[in-house]
Scaffold this motif. Structure first.
Motif, PDB file in Angstrom:
ATOM      1  N   SER A 656       0.832  -1.216   0.000  1.00  0.00           N
ATOM      2  CA  SER A 656       0.000   0.000   0.000  1.00  0.00           C
ATOM      3  C   SER A 656       0.855   1.250   0.000  1.00  0.00           C
ATOM      4  O   SER A 656       0.629   2.198  -0.764  1.00  0.00           O
ATOM      5  N   LYS A 660       1.226   4.016  -3.154  1.00  0.00           N
ATOM      6  CA  LYS A 660       0.916   5.443  -2.964  1.00  0.00           C
ATOM      7  C   LYS A 660       2.093   6.317  -3.377  1.00  0.00           C
ATOM      8  O   LYS A 660       1.919   7.344  -4.039  1.00  0.00           O
ATOM      9  N   ILE A 710      -0.542  -1.707  -7.541  1.00  0.00           N
ATOM     10  CA  ILE A 710      -0.733  -2.751  -6.526  1.00  0.00           C
ATOM     11  C   ILE A 710      -0.706  -4.128  -7.171  1.00  0.00           C
ATOM     12  O   ILE A 710      -0.089  -5.066  -6.650  1.00  0.00           O
ATOM     13  N   PHE A 728      -7.484  -4.703  -0.919  1.00  0.00           N
ATOM     14  CA  PHE A 728      -7.046  -3.302  -0.782  1.00  0.00           C
ATOM     15  C   PHE A 728      -8.222  -2.372  -1.031  1.00  0.00           C
ATOM     16  O   PHE A 728      -8.850  -2.433  -2.087  1.00  0.00           O
TER      17      PHE A 728
END
Length: 775
Positions: A656, A660, A710, A728
């Motif tokens: 994660s 980002k 991801i 997610f």
């Protein structure tokens, strides 16, 4: 706004008075160097002037002293037959009675007391909008305005604030507005990001801090830290797009040698991206040019960052500095260091200041050194000029005489111990403990408080101290001292071994251990486990013990159990800034025979222990870690799977975070691509604050980008752990992206710096320089 006239030297005050009188009278006035009769400061003509202005920079003096000085001026007016009007400008604040007394002295040439202009009149004049151009021209006045400096002192926006406050307050009076300053300001406003580079001592840090001061007066908060930890700075930045913030990374690649971590280029790129999409954020970085070039060679990412015009790199070149600028810097240091008249006269004799200003090795740092009273007071006044020239002739020896001939043994030890502990700041109590440990072991006089006496002698000559939130911290007075100490130690193996032998902190050992002799000594300390008795400034001694054993390629049966215990605990007290170094060490160990020789694999099989060991790793490091265990056949796939399941949550979190960060790097491209698809009308509606789909469209693109990233990261670890994209929740990530600021930055236009650098070309350089010194 109250303007601090005390920040001006007498020449600068005279130039201010000239500009004020020109504006008031609507005529052109002139200034000249002092003549045989004592001269006049400001007039409308060199010969037979009709209008004369006298500037009296007497802010530290009494009115009686001012009055006495003005009486001497009255005697010089008898032969001025064409004189019609006379003005007195003073930096003192006068009473009505004071003004009347001055008027009575010059009543033949004054209509009334309005011809007597005092500090209060000057402040009122400069505060008016119609006189803003004069205020800009005399920039130091604005920098030193009382409310600007109080903004710095009072705002709670620093990370490490006290050092910067101290440096700014000490530097501002010596500051000279140069062409470099104006060019750097222009580029900073245009690009919001600037890298200032140059050779040692040219004024990179001073220029950076004066740029910052300009923005403080416009409501900007400062983000600055002495350790240049970008992560700390980013965490302190406000996500509010309206919050004005300016960031300074001073010597961001190292003070006197390259200190760049693998992650730093990406951290800098991330910080640059943040600033570029926030119109109210600005970033100043500075570095020595040699260190910047070395960083480009060592890091492909960093080189690309510098070369692809993401940032504007501005070179401060002393060859580009005008002789007038050099003269002003010299005069400022002479004036504000209160150099005695006898020494100053030696500089003025036969216009020797011209030789100083025109010297091929002229350097502001050397000027700072030779005008410090602790240095020049040791020189006979008759030798002062030659003393300055000698320092320019051999600039590398600025600290040589000080260190070798003027310090006693304890003082030299204190400076060396400070260098072994830090390149920047260290707590005073840490330095004292390390110093006392050294002199105790060397059987030097320990009956008195040697540290206190030595510290007192060195303060303000080689050392400076600050109070940082109640903790006194110490550093060298400027980076050139560290340059000298580094050079001096490099050829002194005996001293290197003494530092290591009598060190209190393991960081001293690591910094100094470079030669074969010192490394041999450190190996013995590892084998004898003496290292484990050392204190640490950060992290744990277990980390350092394993690191030294690995780096020095030590393999010994007698330390196997010690290595195992330290390996289990080396993540304890891990400093955030050292996570990358910890990760590199861990990956190196498991890819080397070190892990087998010291039987560390059972520790890695322990699910509870492995979770702690890998927690500091980045996703990329964790990925390499798992791949290494598999490729080297240390564990079966079943054991790897078992370990991975233990680490499942940790892996998800790292995916994660990485997704980002990767998406954040391309946010500007996402915005540009999305906005280009809207009509001019829709874009205009957005700019006017009307409801628009632009932000929603950008968020949809961000989600798509994150989804792809991801998915790619999951693919990278699918051999070790099963994770699904459905696990997610991307909706929770929206607050991590400042979409509004990114869109506004795309639409924004560069700020304009509408003040051009000014230099009076009506006089030759020699005439102007002579006018500065011949007061």
């Amino acid at each position: 706004m109250m303007f601090n006239l005390e920040s001006l030297n007498d020449y600068e005050f005279e130039m201010l008075c000239k500009d004020i009188l020109e504006k008031k009278l609507g005529i052109v006035l002139y200034t000249f160097a002092k003549g045989k009769d004592g001269g006049i400061d400001i007039c409308d003509a060199k010969y037979s002037p009709a209008i004369v202005g006298q500037a009296k920079h007497y802010y530290k003096s009494s009115f009686k002293q001012l009055q006495s000085s003005l009486r001497k001026e009255t005697n010089r007016l008898y032969d001025k037959k064409g004189l019609k009007r006379y003005y007195v400008c003073t930096s003192q604040t006068l009473t009505k009675e004071n003004k009347n007394l001055i008027y009575s002295m010059f009543s033949n040439y004054m209509d009334n007391t309005s011809s007597v202009i005092d500090a209060a009149d000057i402040n009122e004049f400069l505060s008016k909008d119609e006189n803003a151009e004069i205020l800009r021209k005399h920039y130091k006045l604005w920098l030193c305005a009382s409310n600007v400096l109080s903004l710095i002192t009072n705002q709670k926006v620093f990370i490490d604030c006290e050092e910067l406050i101290d440096d700014i307050e000490n530097s501002v009076k010596f500051f000279v507005e140069t062409k470099s300053y104006n060019m750097a300001m222009k580029k900073l406003l245009e690009n919001r990001i600037i890298v200032i580079i140059g050779n040692p001592g040219v004024g990179k840090s001073t220029l950076s801090k004066m740029l910052i001061l300009r923005f403080v007066g416009e409501g900007y908060s400062i983000r600055y830290t002495t350790d240049n930890e970008i992560g700390n700075i980013k965490n302190a930045l406000s996500l509010n797009p309206d919050k004005k913030e300016i960031i300074l990374l001073d010597d961001f690649l190292g003070q006197h040698y390259l200190k760049i971590k693998d992650s730093q280029p990406n951290e800098i790129r991330s910080l640059i991206s943040f600033v570029k999409r926030n119109v109210n954020k600005k970033l100043i970085l500075n570095s020595r040019i040699t260190i910047l070039n070395e960083a480009k060679k060592r890091s492909i990412i960093f080189n690309e960052l510098m070369e692809n015009n993401d940032v504007y790199t501005y070179l401060i070149d002393l060859n580009e500095m005008t002789y007038i600028e050099k003269a002003k810097i010299l005069y400022n240091h002479l004036y504000f260091n209160n150099i005695t008249r006898e020494y100053f006269d030696e500089i003025k004799k036969e216009t020797r200041y011209i030789k100083i200003v025109y010297h091929k090795n002229y350097n502001p740092r050397i000027i700072e050194y030779v005008t410090n009273w602790r240095n020049y007071i040791k020189v006979y006044k008759e030798n002062y000029f030659q003393y300055i020239m000698n320092k320019f002739d051999e600039p590398e020896d600025v600290w040589q005489d000080e260190f070798r001939n003027r310090l006693n043994e304890e003082d030299r030890i204190l400076m060396i111990i400070l260098y072994s502990l830090t390149d920047s700041l260290i707590a005073k109590d840490v330095l004292e403990k390390a110093f006392n440990n050294r002199i105790k072991n060397e059987n030097l006089n320990f009956s008195l408080n040697v540290f206190k006496e030595s510290y007192s002698r060195l303060s303000d000559s080689l050392l400076k101290s600050i109070d940082d939130k109640g903790i006194v911290k110490i550093s060298v007075i400027n980076p050139s001292v560290n340059d000298f100490l580094k050079s001096n130690l490099r050829s002194n193996t005996i001293e290197q071994i003494k530092i290591i032998k009598y060190s209190l902190y393991v960081e001293q050992i690591i910094k100094i251990s470079k030669s074969d002799s010192t490394l041999t000594h450190v190996k013995e300390m590892v084998l004898n486990k003496d290292i484990l008795q050392k204190s640490v400034l950060k992290n744990s001694i277990h980390y350092y013990y394993v690191k030294l054993a690995y780096d020095l390629k030590i393999y010994s049966e007698k330390i196997i159990s010690t290595i195992q215990k330290c390996f289990e605990r080396m993540y304890e007290n891990l400093n955030y800034s050292e996570r990358e170094a910890y990760g590199k060490l861990l990956l190196s160990i498991i890819n080397d025979k070190f892990v087998v020789y010291y039987d560390l694999l059972p520790i890695l099989k322990n699910g509870e222990k492995i979770a702690f060991i890998v927690e500091p790793l980045s996703f990329e490091q964790l990925e390499i870690f798992l791949a290494s265990l598999t490729e080297r056949n240390y564990f079966s796939k079943e054991i790897i799977r078992e370990i991975s399941n233990t680490l499942r949550l940790e892996i998800k979190n790292k995916i994660s975070i990485q997704a980002k960060l990767d998406t954040d790097d391309v946010l500007e491209k996402i915005v540009a691509s999305e906005v280009d698809g809207y009509s001019e009308e829709e874009i205009e509606n957005y700019k006017n604050g009307n409801i628009s789909n632009i932000e929603d469209g950008v968020w949809d693109e961000i989600q798509g980008e994150m989804h792809d990233k991801i998915q790619k990261l999951i693919e990278n670890v699918k051999e070790y752990v099963e994770i699904s994209i459905e696990e997610f929740d991307l909706d929770f990530a929206e607050s991590d992206f400042d979409i509004e600021s990114a869109i506004n930055a795309y639409f924004s236009e560069s700020e304009v710096y509408d003040y051009d650098w000014y230099q009076d070309n009506s006089k030759t350089d020699f005439e102007t320089i002579k006018e500065i010194f011949e007061r």
